[in-house]
Scaffold this active site. Structure first.
Site, mmCIF file in Angstrom:
data_model
loop_
_atom_site.group_PDB
_atom_site.id
_atom_site.type_symbol
_atom_site.label_atom_id
_atom_site.label_comp_id
_atom_site.label_asym_id
_atom_site.label_seq_id
_atom_site.Cartn_x
_atom_site.Cartn_y
_atom_site.Cartn_z
ATOM 1 N N LYS A 41 1.064 -1.130 0.014
ATOM 2 C CA LYS A 41 -0.195 -0.102 -0.028
ATOM 3 C C LYS A 41 0.959 1.216 -0.011
ATOM 4 O O LYS A 41 0.559 2.171 -0.516
ATOM 5 C CB LYS A 41 -0.943 -0.139 1.185
ATOM 6 C CG LYS A 41 -2.077 -1.019 0.890
ATOM 7 C CD LYS A 41 -3.012 -0.944 2.163
ATOM 8 C CE LYS A 41 -3.936 -2.124 1.890
ATOM 9 N NZ LYS A 41 -4.610 -2.857 2.913
ATOM 10 N N LYS A 58 -7.483 -10.657 -11.989
ATOM 11 C CA LYS A 58 -7.961 -11.008 -10.760
ATOM 12 C C LYS A 58 -9.420 -10.054 -10.552
ATOM 13 O O LYS A 58 -9.432 -8.745 -10.747
ATOM 14 C CB LYS A 58 -7.311 -10.966 -9.552
ATOM 15 C CG LYS A 58 -8.044 -11.162 -8.355
ATOM 16 C CD LYS A 58 -7.181 -10.666 -7.133
ATOM 17 C CE LYS A 58 -8.120 -10.756 -5.990
ATOM 18 N NZ LYS A 58 -7.238 -10.548 -4.806
ATOM 19 N N LYS A 108 -13.172 -5.125 -7.079
ATOM 20 C CA LYS A 108 -13.789 -3.797 -7.300
ATOM 21 C C LYS A 108 -12.739 -2.519 -7.450
ATOM 22 O O LYS A 108 -13.000 -1.824 -8.320
ATOM 23 C CB LYS A 108 -14.280 -3.515 -5.751
ATOM 24 C CG LYS A 108 -15.792 -3.771 -5.573
ATOM 25 C CD LYS A 108 -16.438 -2.425 -5.211
ATOM 26 C CE LYS A 108 -17.877 -2.328 -5.675
ATOM 27 N NZ LYS A 108 -18.821 -2.894 -5.399
#
Ligand code: TRP
Length: 343
Positions: free
Chosen positions: A130, A209, A212
């Site tokens: 991240k 993959k 969302k």
């Protein structure tokens, strides 16, 4: 009778001595569900409720590490709960709640923080990913795995089925639990990770993959027109219709087979490897198959779970049961660390 084995633990086969395991899983409340969520995780969690003691919850505290729009989180939490229930999660068979309705988990997080080394947290792949993608490294992001450990340990989770991406978080949970027990005495159950290799491998309409965040999903409870658009946009190669196609590399094939039994899969494979198949025909068929597959769930979603108050009531019922369980482990932990000065 030959001995059977459940999660590697033998049981005798007389029926009565088969121990139900506490299976536990947290799910990100990231809005309406897609078929990747369903075939990747939900469907098997819903199966666990029949054979085991299933504890499952929506991790809205965890979501706060990346979501800062309150309205969005509120809405997504209730939508995800309604979808999960409509897909078959039974609040009488499983304990189902929203993480923030059991705030004891934050108290446990603090107790666990003191046996969690900085080195361990700094090595977490998910944290490093991240940050490398540009997120500001804040404290919530760093301590995400400690909250996850609290999620598991506070409810006595024995088996935690997760995809490969969560394997390291599970190892951290075990490490934290062992260290806590070694420091303060036996307090928590050491959970077992149950890594499901195929979790998360369902492709989205662009072949990556399904997720969302890639905006490549096929939703479960959308309108038919939207479903049509999503399925018609599944990426295909430009093999002409009169040439054989390779099913292995076809995103369309991999999505379609999710809805087929063995015989159906064989037949679809034959259609791919023989000349004459037109991708657009296959897509049109698939629209109807997906629509019909989820039809009973859609009806249940509309008739039983479209009312927000009803869903909230179910979640509160689950939270009460979860809280009762948490209080036992929390009391033991507080006592072992010495917070029980008044006893
Ligand atoms: N980190 C998990 C994920 O992103 C979600 C999660 C939070 C979880 N707490 C958990 C999963 C406890 C299993 C057990 O998917």
């Amino acid at each position: 009778m030959a001995p059977l084995s459940l999660y590697g633990i033998p049981f005798c086969g007389k029926g009565i001595c088969m121990k139900r395991k506490r299976v536990l899983s947290g799910i990100q409340p990231s809005g309406s569900l897609h078929i990747g969520n369903y075939f990747g995780m939900m469907k098997r969690m819903i199966k666990y409720q029949e054979s085991d003691d299933l504890f499952t919850f929506l991790v809205n505290y965890h979501a706060l590490t990346t979501v800062s729009d309150g309205e969005f989180l509120r809405q997504n939490t209730i939508e995800a709960a309604a979808d999960y229930l409509a897909l078959g999660l039974d609040p009488e068979k499983a304990v189902f709640w929203v993480q923030s309705d059991v705030p004891e988990v934050l108290e446990a997080t603090w107790l666990l923080s003191n046996v969690t080394n900085m080195g361990l947290l700094e090595r977490a792949h998910s944290y490093k990913d991240k940050v490398s993608k540009g997120m500001t490294p804040h404290h919530g992001l760093l301590s995400y795995p400690v909250l996850m450990a609290a999620d598991i340990l506070l409810f006595g989770g024995e088996v935690v089925p997760v995809g490969k991406d969560q394997k390291q978080h599970l190892e951290m949970t075990r490490d934290i639990a062992l260290r806590f027990n070694a420091t303060y005495g036996e307090t928590f159950i050491i959970p077992e990770a149950h890594i499901e290799d195929d979790i998360g491998l369902i492709p989205g309409i662009d072949g990556q993959k399904m997720s969302k965040s890639y905006d490549n999903t096929i939703e479960i409870f959308c309108e038919k027109a939207e479903l049509t658009t999503q399925i018609m946009s599944i990426i295909t190669d430009n093999t002409p219709s009169d040439a054989p196609k390779d099913p292995e590399t076809s995103t369309l094939y991999h999505i379609y087979v999710l809805f087929l039994d063995d015989a159906g899969r064989k037949e679809l494979t034959q259609r791919f490897v023989n000349p004459g198949l037109k991708y657009s025909d296959v897509k049109r068929e698939l629209i109807d198959i997906v629509w019909e597959y989820f039809e009973p769930f859609r009806e249940k979603r509309a008739s039983r779970f479209s009312n927000k108050d009803g869903v909230v009531e179910i979640l509160k019922y689950g939270a009460d049961k979860a809280r009762a369980e948490a209080s036992v482990f929390l009391a033991r932990a507080k006592k072992n660390v010495g917070l029980n000065y008044d006893e």
